[in-house]
Scaffold this motif. Structure first.
Motif, mmCIF file in Angstrom:
data_model
loop_
_atom_site.group_PDB
_atom_site.id
_atom_site.type_symbol
_atom_site.label_atom_id
_atom_site.label_comp_id
_atom_site.label_asym_id
_atom_site.label_seq_id
_atom_site.Cartn_x
_atom_site.Cartn_y
_atom_site.Cartn_z
ATOM 1 N N PRO A 102 0.806 -1.231 0.000
ATOM 2 C CA PRO A 102 0.000 0.000 0.000
ATOM 3 C C PRO A 102 0.836 1.277 0.000
ATOM 4 O O PRO A 102 0.541 2.208 -0.756
ATOM 5 N N SER A 103 1.881 1.334 0.808
ATOM 6 C CA SER A 103 2.697 2.558 0.852
ATOM 7 C C SER A 103 3.418 2.791 -0.471
ATOM 8 O O SER A 103 3.590 3.938 -0.901
ATOM 9 N N GLN A 104 3.821 1.710 -1.154
ATOM 10 C CA GLN A 104 4.468 1.840 -2.463
ATOM 11 C C GLN A 104 3.476 2.338 -3.510
ATOM 12 O O GLN A 104 3.835 3.121 -4.393
ATOM 13 N N ALA A 105 2.237 1.878 -3.405
ATOM 14 C CA ALA A 105 1.202 2.316 -4.353
ATOM 15 C C ALA A 105 0.928 3.806 -4.198
ATOM 16 O O ALA A 105 0.814 4.538 -5.190
ATOM 17 N N ARG A 106 0.845 4.260 -2.959
ATOM 18 C CA ARG A 106 0.607 5.695 -2.723
ATOM 19 C C ARG A 106 1.815 6.528 -3.141
ATOM 20 O O ARG A 106 1.665 7.602 -3.742
ATOM 21 N N ALA A 107 3.017 6.037 -2.872
ATOM 22 C CA ALA A 107 4.230 6.764 -3.255
ATOM 23 C C ALA A 107 4.335 6.880 -4.774
ATOM 24 O O ALA A 107 4.752 7.923 -5.290
ATOM 25 N N PHE A 108 3.960 5.833 -5.493
ATOM 26 C CA PHE A 108 4.007 5.848 -6.958
ATOM 27 C C PHE A 108 3.142 6.982 -7.518
ATOM 28 O O PHE A 108 3.500 7.615 -8.503
ATOM 29 N N LEU A 109 2.018 7.244 -6.867
ATOM 30 C CA LEU A 109 1.120 8.308 -7.312
ATOM 31 C C LEU A 109 1.484 9.662 -6.701
ATOM 32 O O LEU A 109 0.792 10.647 -6.920
ATOM 33 N N GLU A 117 -5.589 7.966 4.732
ATOM 34 C CA GLU A 117 -6.560 9.060 4.739
ATOM 35 C C GLU A 117 -6.274 10.075 3.633
ATOM 36 O O GLU A 117 -7.199 10.533 2.950
ATOM 37 N N ASP A 118 -5.001 10.413 3.458
ATOM 38 C CA ASP A 118 -4.652 11.356 2.389
ATOM 39 C C ASP A 118 -4.862 10.736 1.012
ATOM 40 O O ASP A 118 -5.238 11.427 0.067
ATOM 41 N N ALA A 119 -4.632 9.438 0.899
ATOM 42 C CA ALA A 119 -4.876 8.744 -0.362
ATOM 43 C C ALA A 119 -6.365 8.765 -0.699
ATOM 44 O O ALA A 119 -6.752 8.972 -1.850
ATOM 45 N N PHE A 120 -7.192 8.576 0.306
ATOM 46 C CA PHE A 120 -8.641 8.645 0.094
ATOM 47 C C PHE A 120 -9.034 10.021 -0.439
ATOM 48 O O PHE A 120 -9.785 10.124 -1.416
ATOM 49 N N GLU A 121 -8.516 11.059 0.195
ATOM 50 C CA GLU A 121 -8.831 12.425 -0.252
ATOM 51 C C GLU A 121 -8.300 12.674 -1.662
ATOM 52 O O GLU A 121 -8.954 13.358 -2.459
ATOM 53 N N TRP A 122 -7.148 12.126 -1.986
ATOM 54 C CA TRP A 122 -6.573 12.274 -3.327
ATOM 55 C C TRP A 122 -7.504 11.668 -4.372
ATOM 56 O O TRP A 122 -7.785 12.284 -5.414
ATOM 57 N N VAL A 123 -7.995 10.457 -4.112
ATOM 58 C CA VAL A 123 -8.926 9.811 -5.056
ATOM 59 C C VAL A 123 -10.215 10.618 -5.135
ATOM 60 O O VAL A 123 -10.736 10.868 -6.232
ATOM 61 N N ASN A 150 -1.730 1.653 -10.458
ATOM 62 C CA ASN A 150 -0.336 1.265 -10.223
ATOM 63 C C ASN A 150 0.194 0.226 -11.200
ATOM 64 O O ASN A 150 1.225 -0.389 -10.944
ATOM 65 N N ALA A 151 -0.454 0.026 -12.310
ATOM 66 C CA ALA A 151 -0.028 -0.998 -13.262
ATOM 67 C C ALA A 151 1.405 -0.810 -13.742
ATOM 68 O O ALA A 151 2.099 -1.783 -14.022
ATOM 69 N N TYR A 152 1.873 0.427 -13.815
ATOM 70 C CA TYR A 152 3.221 0.698 -14.305
ATOM 71 C C TYR A 152 4.230 0.933 -13.180
ATOM 72 O O TYR A 152 5.351 1.364 -13.430
ATOM 73 N N ASN A 153 3.836 0.643 -11.965
ATOM 74 C CA ASN A 153 4.722 0.838 -10.823
ATOM 75 C C ASN A 153 5.854 -0.189 -10.869
ATOM 76 O O ASN A 153 5.624 -1.396 -10.831
ATOM 77 N N ALA A 154 7.083 0.283 -10.967
ATOM 78 C CA ALA A 154 8.251 -0.601 -11.053
ATOM 79 C C ALA A 154 8.448 -1.438 -9.781
ATOM 80 O O ALA A 154 9.086 -2.478 -9.806
ATOM 81 N N LYS A 155 7.891 -0.990 -8.660
ATOM 82 C CA LYS A 155 8.035 -1.734 -7.407
ATOM 83 C C LYS A 155 6.990 -2.845 -7.267
ATOM 84 O O LYS A 155 7.094 -3.668 -6.356
#
Length: 160
Positions: A102-109, A117-123, A150-155
């Motif tokens: 999850p943290s990698q997915a949020r960092a990718f964006l 919580e911030d990810a929710f607000e971002w979406v 996150n399909a293109y996330n290298a991590k």
């Protein structure tokens, strides 16, 4: 396709990355979780996800990886087994899948601060057409959208 997988209330999204558009976003929470047998509930949840997969036929499925630590290992085992059952069914349909923390997915964006919580607000801000309500009621849907993006996330790592 992004799947925030759980037995209680999985969130599922289908995202068109070329158009940065969410084609589908929902969660499965019919309220019967506590009254149903775990394995029956697992079958119901997997059928729900497979119906969406069969409808949209996504090129890639993104799943949230399970965080494992000494204190969470025992409690995560049912989720890990259920996730394996889902992966098996998706593989039968020819799906390709990758996983990301999850943290990698949020960092990718580039969501900052990197919190749920911030990810929710971002979406909520970037996809107002989803009409997300509160964090408590719709965070599974938002997490599924983040995973789908996150399909293109290298991590992210191939899992099936």
């Amino acid at each position: 396709m992004g799947i925030d997988f759980s037995i209680k209330c999985p969130g599922v999204s289908v995202v068109n990355l070329n158009e940065n558009k969410v084609l589908y976003c929902d969660k499965f929470n019919d309220g019967s979780y506590k009254s149903e047998n775990y394995w029956k509930r697992l079958d119901i949840v997997i059928e729900y996800i497979l119906d969406i997969f069969d409808t949209f036929k996504p090129e890639l499925v993104m799943l949230e990886n399970v965080f494992m630590a000494g204190k969470t290992a025992k409690s995560n085992m049912p989720l890990i087994m259920a996730r394996g059952a889902l992966i098996s069914k998706l593989r039968e349909r020819g799906a390709k899948g990758r996983g990301v923390m999850p943290s990698q997915a949020r960092a990718f964006l580039k969501i900052k601060p990197n919190t749920k919580e911030d990810a929710f607000e971002w979406v909520k801000n970037n996809f107002p057409e989803l009409f997300l309500g509160t964090f408590k009621e719709d965070n599974d849907k938002a997490d599924a959208v983040i995973l789908g993006l996150n399909a293109y996330n290298a991590k992210a790592t191939e899992i099936f």
